[in-house]
Design a protein around this motif. Structure first.
Motif: not given
Length: 454
Positions: A295-302, A306-320
């Protein structure tokens, strides 16, 4: 416990829990959701200890600490906060809070700290600190116990003159920790000098470093990779720092006690640098912080356009679930790549898999018995990966992703075996040196040169 505790928090549940627990422990409790009421109580002389949240409806609890210190010198203030960044711990330390705990806090731990505060409330008051004009945000974020312990330790050593050893894997932010200790210390207006072996390669090196530091901070980067002769120069420099007398810090990817036993670091140097030891946890040690960092890096990019982005629940779980051998640095690069390549605002699982190489579980690729062949270990790993997808096929591009998973540890181990010599490493692997350099860049591999005893 015996005394009166003032509790200020806008969360009714927290006020109730603390009131009940402290009352059972023998304390009198005054609880409020208003900083204005808290400050009125303090001004009236009520309370032996204050427990306050930071973000309140009518103000910031940290900003009230200098006023509390002025009105009631020696009144201990325990700060609790859901703002779980290193800045909160540093600001609490600079404002001379008695203690700081992140939310959610451990109630028995808070009770123990409150009891100690009641016992020590008659200590001599400290002078208020000047207002903090430092930036509001730092890239060191996390609410896990490992990171909160790190924040508290950084805050404690910040304004001391103790030398500091900072250990941790590549990409965890060791140099960043050193920089923040300097930037929030009494030496913040003086130079921060990063030193490697090349800076001390000749006999005049130490005097040049000391002249450049001017009494600020000197950081020895990856101290265990510096040769013995240069380490001896560092010992003499620490013993004779001249008029400037800078603060010394060092970073290391390896356990320095083990390195000392193996002869990779001088004993006299280790004991001179080991005033305070800070271990920066890997991402594997703080998995619950990964969504927060994303979330921190997405906010920094925005904020950078950069375009606004959010992670899907599955993408978040994969990163974990990913093992993150490159730690926070690798995580940041992965998020940046996804921000640029994602087809929609929500980043899908398949897109995250394409960037990470779809590693399904944390664990060594080779695993198993010592006698197990590499091909058998890879086959077992791949079967488990296919099984995780059930009746569906994995995303396209599997061949390249699996080769990347093998390639990264292979190159890292080969570089370690050749002491970081890229020419020798390329020969060992049987590839062109330019090819090796490109792979080091693409895989975000940190290369450290050192003399290899073979």
């Amino acid at each position: 416990m015996d005394g009166t505790v003032l509790v200020a928090d806008d969360d009714r549940t927290i006020r109730t829990v603390l009131t009940q627990a402290l009352t059972r422990a023998g304390c009198k409790v005054h609880a409020t959701s208003s900083l204005t009421t808290l400050m009125r109580w303090v001004g009236e002389g009520k309370g032996d200890v204050v427990i306050t949240d930071v973000m309140m409806p009518d103000g910031n609890g940290l900003e009230m600490l200098p006023k509390i210190s002025e009105d009631r010198p020696g009144l201990p203030v325990i700060v609790i906060s859901a703002q779980n960044t290193i800045m909160t711990a540093i600001q609490a330390a600079e404002a001379e809070a008695y203690d700081y705990l992140p939310k959610p806090f451990d109630l028995p731990d808070l009770m123990k700290r409150t009891g100690k505060a009641l016992e020590q409330k008659r200590r001599a008051p400290s002078a208020p600190q000047p207002e903090n004009d430092r930036p509001d945000e730092l890239p060191l974020v996390g609410r896990t116990p490992a990171m909160q312990a790190l924040y508290r330790l950084v805050a404690r050593v910040m304004n001391t003159d103790l030398p500091v050893l900072i250990s941790g894997e590549s990409g965890t932010g060791k140099s960043l920790i050193a920089r923040e200790i300097h930037d929030f210390s009494d030496r913040r207006t003086l130079p921060f000098v990063v030193v490697n072996a090349a800076d001390l390669s000749d006999i005049e090196g130490p005097s040049r470093v000391l002249a450049k530091a001017k009494g600020g901070t000197v950081l020895f980067d990856e101290i265990s990779d510096i040769e013995d002769e240069v380490q001896a120069r560092i010992v003499r420099m620490i013993d004779n720092p001249g008029d400037g007398n800078p603060r010394f810090m060092a970073t290391s990817q390896v356990n320095l006690e083990d390195a000392m036993e193996k002869g990779k670091i001088r004993q006299d140097l280790y004991y001179r640098l080991n005033g305070a030891t800070i271990h920066v946890p890997s991402l594997r040690e703080r998995v619950d912080d990964i969504p927060l960092l994303v979330e921190h890096f997405l906010g920094r990019s925005e904020r950078d356009g950069a375009p606004q982005r959010v992670f899907s629940e599955d993408a978040n779980e994969l990163f974990r679930a990913y093992s993150w051998p490159g730690n926070v640095r690798q995580l940041e690069n992965a998020v940046k790549r996804l921000v640029l390549t994602a087809r929609a605002e929500e980043i899908a699982l398949t897109e995250a898999e394409a960037v990470l190489g779809a590693q399904p579980q944390v664990g060594p690729l080779l695993g198993g018995e010592d006698t197990e062949k590499l091909s058998a270990a890879v086959a077992r790993h791949l079967r488990r990966y296919f099984d995780l997808h059930g009746n569906m096929l994995p995303p396209a591009g599997l061949y390249g992703r699996i080769l990347r998973e093998i390639e990264l540890p292979l190159i890292e181990i080969a570089l370690d075996a050749t002491g970081g010599n890229q020419a020798k490493c390329a020969d060992l692997l049987g590839i062109n040196r330019n090819t090796l350099r490109k792979k080091i860049t693409d895989l975000d591999i940190h290369v450290t040169r050192r003399r290899k005893l073979m």
